[in-house]
Scaffold this active site. Structure first.
Site, PDB file in Angstrom:
ATOM      1  N   SER A 140       0.901  -1.151  -0.148  1.00 24.12           N
ATOM      2  CA  SER A 140      -0.085  -0.044  -0.074  1.00 24.12           C
ATOM      3  C   SER A 140       0.958   0.990   0.010  1.00 24.12           C
ATOM      4  CB  SER A 140      -0.791  -0.084   1.173  1.00 24.12           C
ATOM      5  OG  SER A 140      -1.522   1.357   1.381  1.00 24.12           O
ATOM      6  N   TYR A 176      -2.220   5.544  -3.855  1.00 21.75           N
ATOM      7  CA  TYR A 176      -3.110   6.205  -3.636  1.00 21.75           C
ATOM      8  C   TYR A 176      -2.764   7.730  -4.338  1.00 21.75           C
ATOM      9  CZ  TYR A 176      -5.933   3.811  -0.111  1.00 21.75           C
ATOM     10  OH  TYR A 176      -6.727   3.145   0.562  1.00 21.75           O
ATOM     11  N   THR A 222      -5.889   2.734  -6.840  1.00 20.21           N
ATOM     12  CA  THR A 222      -7.100   2.819  -5.990  1.00 20.21           C
ATOM     13  C   THR A 222      -7.779   4.057  -6.324  1.00 20.21           C
ATOM     14  OG1 THR A 222      -5.927   1.565  -4.348  1.00 20.21           O
ATOM     15  CG2 THR A 222      -8.071   2.825  -3.746  1.00 20.21           C
ATOM     16  N   LYS A 249      -8.549  -0.214  -9.067  1.00 16.28           N
ATOM     17  CA  LYS A 249      -9.026  -0.773  -7.917  1.00 16.28           C
ATOM     18  C   LYS A 249     -10.418   0.173  -7.448  1.00 16.28           C
ATOM     19  CE  LYS A 249      -8.006  -2.684  -3.522  1.00 16.28           C
ATOM     20  NZ  LYS A 249      -8.660  -1.378  -2.054  1.00 16.28           N
ATOM     21  N   HIS A 259     -13.723  -1.887  -0.968  1.00 12.38           N
ATOM     22  CA  HIS A 259     -12.796  -1.584   0.070  1.00 12.38           C
ATOM     23  C   HIS A 259     -13.086  -2.115   1.242  1.00 12.38           C
ATOM     24  CE1 HIS A 259      -9.558   2.006   0.049  1.00 12.38           C
ATOM     25  NE2 HIS A 259      -9.450   1.222   1.075  1.00 12.38           N
TER      26      HIS A 259
END
Lengths: 369, 369, 369, 369
Positions: A121, A145, A171, A240, A264
């Site tokens: 992540s 992100y 994402t 995503k 999520h």
């Protein structure tokens, strides 16, 4: 135990016995500090979608098949050109230092031990390079992100590339945080630094504070962003947070090399459908153009089977792995994947499916209970 | 604390922390006297329809939308030619003195603070003029419980007009009270005078007792009454308590400038459908001829979103606002609307809708859980 | 209190306050001896159908209607040529001495007081003549459990005729008793004599023991039996226990002057549908040829409304009346019918129906909750 | 009490009172040692399919039929050319020594006493010959868990033939054990030897250890195996564990003389449909070609009726019989079958069906509760 900013991180490195992944949450709750546990386990608002994610797997049933003349089913598969020993992968999950002092490093080790795919992540507690190194050559994806600050985005993409990751997960369903009541109740603040943000703020320039970077997360994300990222990197970009056929095609049109169906884990739009309930329609629309990753609510081998039979090429898990990490470090992670793999193999045998391809061709029933 | 006829009214004027509107009921129960609380919270008979009102919102789901390229969603809208900062309005709710000594005055202040629309009830604890004054120029509607005594009706319409309200809500679903068991159990009698009734009985004549006026509430209401009121006033007349396509068209034909879909918060016909479950069909029949207001069961931003996406132009709340009023006066009211507005904005962002118009064009899913 | 064979019968004769009929069962349980209560309240096997009878009323919903221009709805109706002040009648219910020392006499009085229709059971604790006399001229039906002994059948029909009853209800769904577990658990034996059986065994001859008569209840009942009874009596014969369109037409073909839709309050075939769920289809098949009586699960005015709107001409209640009888004798019975009538009138007003005929023409919704 | 390898076996031989079969589990839990009880009662994983097996019977309802002119319904039937006094048979169930020291011998006696059909399991605690002898001439089937070792298979088939069994049930849904969490939690190991395995390992040669044989259970079973067994024996071969129309036809094509619809009592593929929910479709596909046996979840006469009306020719029970065995030995077994037979006869009478053939021609309703 390691104490960081007053937060007590577990250091356990040990084999754990797993009865099933459903019971791990309660066990993990005993050892992860309240705030961290709430952040990990909680969904948004009143958790309706979080619960629907679990319930949805009962909406379809696997027909036991007899006389199929198979034995010894195999979990190996090949997705995005990557050979994998299991179709169950690690979902990109933030801040794993909340669960264990070794954080993503141990997760990467555990995933590598089962021959699976690890996804890091952006908000990892451990840097991209360190997590990649811990994986010891096993395949990893990096989840982005997106920031309004493209220097930051490019920097992360560069670093991920350099670390050898094999794909980028972008994402797009978190352009604002879902309303997570547990975090409000616990007055939760991240006690553990996020390595990628720290590194950038202290690193090759810019002198930006972490808060500034964090606040710079992009709210406005569109197809041009997918294209921009896809153009920048030569890695496959998987989008995503897709929950509709329309968005799946939209993403592919914008250059997505994969579609990641997820809500999520019920942490974003509460009042939206269970992720499993939209998977089949998304898959029909995608129609094999690109691979599909699925997550949200998988706790059983039968869940993974149903997801694969409904169009997923890979099935990701987040929370249960984090619980395994908290309980046993890398060995806990490994045990979680092994347990789910064992359950899946049992289901495969009983459903008369020898390979993951067989599973994907299986028709499920739709009986309402 | 103010004591009126032995009834203890709260006087709190303070900011309140709100986790969510669902939990407010329990908090309000601690500070509103039993009889008043029962009157406010209770539905009719065994509360089946009251509960169905909440459950119904799970019958449709909001699809999370990605790559929508939006940010910073906006709540402002314009309905009945009135510019509003939020589509969430105050439902006309009787006897707010049961919750707070300042009653409708504080509600009007709180609603004005968020730029919303306030609706006064005929059975307000505070007079039309005083409530209007408290709103300080913010838009208000006046709700009329029709009396057999047309002098009374005209008197209220005159006073409302004089006070500057911008619309009349004519309630037609309460031609008899629903059977409210809480009131029976609590042997509840209104301890707080209803200002509009008091004023009329003492006012420009007639010398009628309040009981007489109250008993004179019309049971028989038909399209001629709508027409008569619409002819008398130049304000838009919105007919409240519509639950079927037939009645919506019937009301419009009779001169209604708006349709208010509501089952009176489950307080009237128990055994009837959840209000949300009939909204879409009513809206299809109305087909944009007039605006639609919706209430009954809204507690979440996602509920408001679903109502707007199912045909509502404005979404009204009653009980949660009264609970906020009880807990914090005008600031409590404001906090309730702000909280719901925040939840709604989060949902809008995650659903890829930048404006209330975008929300209204959104298709929902229908998955059965 | 009266004690018969060690069984304690209540003698209360007093007004009772009723919040709703659903809560009466718990109150009655406090004063009816365990064995008697189990016999009255229990269904067969695991009570699935008993519970389904209640749940089924949620399968249809009453649309609140506005602007219907009605007031003061009226319950009076005329069925089988009998003018009635209410469409809610007393279901034929055995052994009411279990609930009260005055048994059917008080029930008849209470029913007469509300202008309703009383149905006596073959297995009454009180004789036909005495029950009829207690009704003081109000209309009554007599329910026949057919015996293999036609002398017994004819004797009862003669006595009923002589007592002035206006119709015969022939029960055909109890050719064997359902498996009632409460009776087994309580080792229940009837402590109170059944007057019609006693009278016959001691009466105009035959010298048969009661056990012999009771054991002689016919298991084999067919259309010829309906015809035989219809031929013997000039009273209308209503066939009770019909749960399918086929049987309704079969009964009418055999001479039935009415169809009584019932699953015996969930006391017979457990695993069968809720009675309300089959009513509409039966009514469509009957298509107005003969009147329809409905029972099984009615506890609310809205239930009665839904049954009437689904094809019933009369709605019968058993258990709640027996509970009222236990609690207050004739006045308790009266209170039960008055309460349900009041609830029904409220629903009628809110549904825009002034007469029972209006109710019968009403369309319900079918939303799944 | 008999103690074998530290495991306490009941020896009770006595009549037992049965209220219903649903409550037997709790009673049996009190007297069967924890490990044994868990093995018997538990399903796989989180028992979803186990519970669905019970719930599924509520998906169809039996219409009460009146005026059917029948009495004294009869349970006798004739399946596979075998005259039986009841359509309810004993399911092949392993290791009955866990419940009672006499194990399968007592079960065979109890089944014989009601004129039913006994099925022995490969993994019986008692040998084929001894169980057959205990049945005293009553019809029995032998269930085969196929081994990779065909000597073992042939040996069992020979012995079964010699013992006079009338059919072979070939189980094909257990090519791997379902994941039974109770056994894991209880760390359960079989304390009682399995007679057929012991006999073979000690018997006509080979000197193989039991573990070796057990481990040799075939995972890979296909149509050729069915054919091979059908060719070897002149007994009818019924294939057990069929849950789809496709597999039913596949099995028949391979030589099956009967189809056994079962999900192994929820012990194998958890996440699969309730067995009752697939029965009708399987029966339609089979279309009378061969008889159908059904099990999984039957606890009520109404369940058995519904199964027969949905296409089953015989209805098998496992767990409830084992509980009866534990509680009362052969008399306990007899009581279980008698109780279910009584319930079934009551249902048959109320549904207007005099014979099992009548039941099989009955249409059920499909109302969703």
């Amino acid at each position: 135990m390691t104490v960081v900013n007053g937060y007590k991180q577990n250091d356990n490195e040990e084999k754990i016995n797993i009865l099933n992944l459903e019971e791990l949450e309660e066990r993990a709750k005993q050892i992860i500090p309240t705030g961290g546990f709430g952040y990990i386990a909680g969904g948004s608002e009143n958790n309706w979608t979080l619960k629907a994610n679990r319930q949805a797997f009962t909406h379809k049933q696997i027909v036991p098949r007899a006389l199929s003349n198979i034995e010894d089913p195999q979990l190996d598969t090949n997705v995005f050109g990557i050979p994998l020993k299991t179709p169950i992968m690690m979902a990109p999950t933030a801040a794993q230092g909340l669960a264990h002092s070794q954080g993503e490093k141990d997760t990467a080790k555990g995933v590598a031990a089962v021959g699976g795919l690890m996804a890091q992540s952006t908000y990892s507690s451990v840097s991209i390079a360190d997590t990649a190194a811990a994986g010891n050559g096993a395949p990893q994806f990096f989840q982005l992100y997106m920031s309004k600050d493209w220097d930051f985005n490019y920097s992360l993409l560069d670093e991920a590339k350099k670390a050898g990751v094999k794909g980028i997960i972008l994402t797009v369903d978190a352009t604002v945080d879902g309303y997570r009541e547990d975090d409000i109740k616990n007055n939760f603040q991240f006690p553990i630094p996020m390595a990628n943000l720290t590194k950038f703020s202290e690193g090759d320039g810019k002198g930006k504070g972490i808060g500034e970077i964090y606040a710079a997360a992009a709210q406005k994300i569109g197809p041009d962003d997918v294209k921009k990222i896809a153009d920048y990197t030569d890695l496959p970009v998987i989008v995503k947070g897709i929950e509709s056929p329309e968005d799946a095609l939209y993403a592919i049109g914008a250059g997505a090399a994969g579609v990641y169906v997820s809500n999520h884990g019920g942490r974003q739009l509460n009042g939206g459908p269970a992720s499993f309930d939209v998977l089949e329609d998304v898959a029909k629309a995608v129609n094999g153009r690109v691979p599909i990753i699925f997550d949200s609510g998988v706790r059983r081998g039968s869940d993974a089977f149903k997801a694969l039979a409904s169009g997923a090429d890979l099935v990701a898990m987040g929370r249960p792995v984090i619980y395994g990490l908290a309980l046993g470090g890398a060995e806990g992670v490994q045990a979680v994947f092994e347990h789910l793999g064992d359950e899946l193999k049992t289901i495969m045998q009983l459903a008369g499916t020898k390979t993951i391809d067989d599973v994907k061709k299986t028709d499920l029933l739709n009986i309402k209970y």
